[in-house]
Design a protein around this motif. Structure first.
Motif, PDB file in Angstrom:
ATOM      1  N   UNK A 144       0.810  -1.226   0.000  1.00  0.00           N
ATOM      2  CA  UNK A 144       0.000   0.000   0.000  1.00  0.00           C
ATOM      3  C   UNK A 144       0.842   1.274   0.000  1.00  0.00           C
ATOM      4  N   UNK A 145       2.073   1.200   0.494  1.00  0.00           N
ATOM      5  CA  UNK A 145       2.918   2.387   0.479  1.00  0.00           C
ATOM      6  C   UNK A 145       3.383   2.715  -0.942  1.00  0.00           C
ATOM      7  N   UNK A 146       3.576   1.706  -1.756  1.00  0.00           N
ATOM      8  CA  UNK A 146       4.016   1.946  -3.131  1.00  0.00           C
ATOM      9  C   UNK A 146       2.858   2.322  -4.051  1.00  0.00           C
ATOM     10  N   UNK A 147       1.677   1.782  -3.787  1.00  0.00           N
ATOM     11  CA  UNK A 147       0.544   2.043  -4.681  1.00  0.00           C
ATOM     12  C   UNK A 147      -0.141   3.377  -4.387  1.00  0.00           C
ATOM     13  N   UNK A 148       0.163   4.015  -3.264  1.00  0.00           N
ATOM     14  CA  UNK A 148      -0.436   5.322  -2.966  1.00  0.00           C
ATOM     15  C   UNK A 148      -1.721   5.256  -2.181  1.00  0.00           C
ATOM     16  N   UNK A 149      -2.123   4.083  -1.698  1.00  0.00           N
ATOM     17  CA  UNK A 149      -3.368   3.974  -0.942  1.00  0.00           C
ATOM     18  C   UNK A 149      -3.265   4.678   0.411  1.00  0.00           C
ATOM     19  N   UNK A 158      -1.488   7.291   1.192  1.00  0.00           N
ATOM     20  CA  UNK A 158      -1.579   8.730   0.976  1.00  0.00           C
ATOM     21  C   UNK A 158      -3.036   9.152   0.770  1.00  0.00           C
ATOM     22  N   UNK A 159      -3.794   8.363   0.044  1.00  0.00           N
ATOM     23  CA  UNK A 159      -5.205   8.688  -0.181  1.00  0.00           C
ATOM     24  C   UNK A 159      -6.007   8.631   1.112  1.00  0.00           C
ATOM     25  N   UNK A 160      -5.747   7.628   1.942  1.00  0.00           N
ATOM     26  CA  UNK A 160      -6.448   7.532   3.221  1.00  0.00           C
ATOM     27  C   UNK A 160      -6.101   8.695   4.137  1.00  0.00           C
ATOM     28  N   UNK A 161      -4.813   9.079   4.180  1.00  0.00           N
ATOM     29  CA  UNK A 161      -4.415  10.209   5.020  1.00  0.00           C
ATOM     30  C   UNK A 161      -5.015  11.519   4.523  1.00  0.00           C
ATOM     31  N   UNK A 162      -5.068  11.712   3.223  1.00  0.00           N
ATOM     32  CA  UNK A 162      -5.699  12.919   2.680  1.00  0.00           C
ATOM     33  C   UNK A 162      -7.197  12.946   2.980  1.00  0.00           C
ATOM     34  N   UNK A 163      -7.852  11.804   2.875  1.00  0.00           N
ATOM     35  CA  UNK A 163      -9.282  11.723   3.198  1.00  0.00           C
ATOM     36  C   UNK A 163      -9.514  12.047   4.673  1.00  0.00           C
ATOM     37  N   UNK A 164      -8.696  11.497   5.558  1.00  0.00           N
ATOM     38  CA  UNK A 164      -8.806  11.762   6.992  1.00  0.00           C
ATOM     39  C   UNK A 164      -8.572  13.239   7.281  1.00  0.00           C
ATOM     40  N   UNK A 165      -7.547  13.831   6.663  1.00  0.00           N
ATOM     41  CA  UNK A 165      -7.261  15.252   6.870  1.00  0.00           C
ATOM     42  C   UNK A 165      -8.417  16.119   6.376  1.00  0.00           C
ATOM     43  N   UNK A 166      -9.041  15.734   5.279  1.00  0.00           N
ATOM     44  CA  UNK A 166     -10.169  16.502   4.752  1.00  0.00           C
ATOM     45  C   UNK A 166     -11.352  16.451   5.716  1.00  0.00           C
ATOM     46  N   UNK A 167     -11.604  15.301   6.303  1.00  0.00           N
ATOM     47  CA  UNK A 167     -12.702  15.173   7.268  1.00  0.00           C
ATOM     48  C   UNK A 167     -12.426  16.035   8.495  1.00  0.00           C
ATOM     49  N   UNK A 168     -11.197  16.031   8.990  1.00  0.00           N
ATOM     50  CA  UNK A 168     -10.841  16.839  10.157  1.00  0.00           C
ATOM     51  C   UNK A 168     -10.989  18.327   9.851  1.00  0.00           C
ATOM     52  N   UNK A 169     -10.575  18.758   8.670  1.00  0.00           N
ATOM     53  CA  UNK A 169     -10.707  20.160   8.285  1.00  0.00           C
ATOM     54  C   UNK A 169     -12.173  20.559   8.192  1.00  0.00           C
ATOM     55  N   UNK A 170     -13.005  19.696   7.654  1.00  0.00           N
ATOM     56  CA  UNK A 170     -14.444  19.991   7.568  1.00  0.00           C
ATOM     57  C   UNK A 170     -15.052  20.096   8.958  1.00  0.00           C
ATOM     58  N   UNK A 171     -14.667  19.216   9.870  1.00  0.00           N
ATOM     59  CA  UNK A 171     -15.190  19.285  11.238  1.00  0.00           C
ATOM     60  C   UNK A 171     -14.759  20.577  11.927  1.00  0.00           C
TER      61      UNK A 171
END
Length: 80
Positions: A6-11, A13-26
């Motif tokens: 998952x570190x090589x395929x970019x998954x 990074x996508x999960x961390x960006x999704x989590x950061x987006x949720x925190x910013x929205x909250x």
């Protein structure tokens, strides 16, 4: 079936960006609710703690001389 790293395929990074987006929205919703919500200031009550005041007058209950018949009867007294 081959499992990719998952570190090589970019998954990850996508999960961390999704989590950061949720925190910013909250955080944005929290800021929006606190900015536009007016808080009323309640008047503070001051209680008199002076115990040297006169005692209250005791009221005696008045006796009823005549009872009125209610217009609604909930239950008859002599059922059985």
């Amino acid at each position: 079936m081959k499992i990719d790293n998952p570190f090589e395929s970019g998954q990850i990074k996508n999960y961390l960006l999704f989590y950061a987006a949720i925190v910013v929205i909250m955080i944005l919703f929290f800021i929006a609710t606190t900015l536009f919500h007016d808080i009323k200031q309640e008047k503070t009550k001051v209680f008199d703690t002076n115990t040297t005041a006169k005692p209250a007058v005791k009221k005696t209950p008045k006796k009823k001389t005549s009872e009125k018949n209610p217009s609604i009867i909930l239950m008859k007294k002599n059922v059985y």
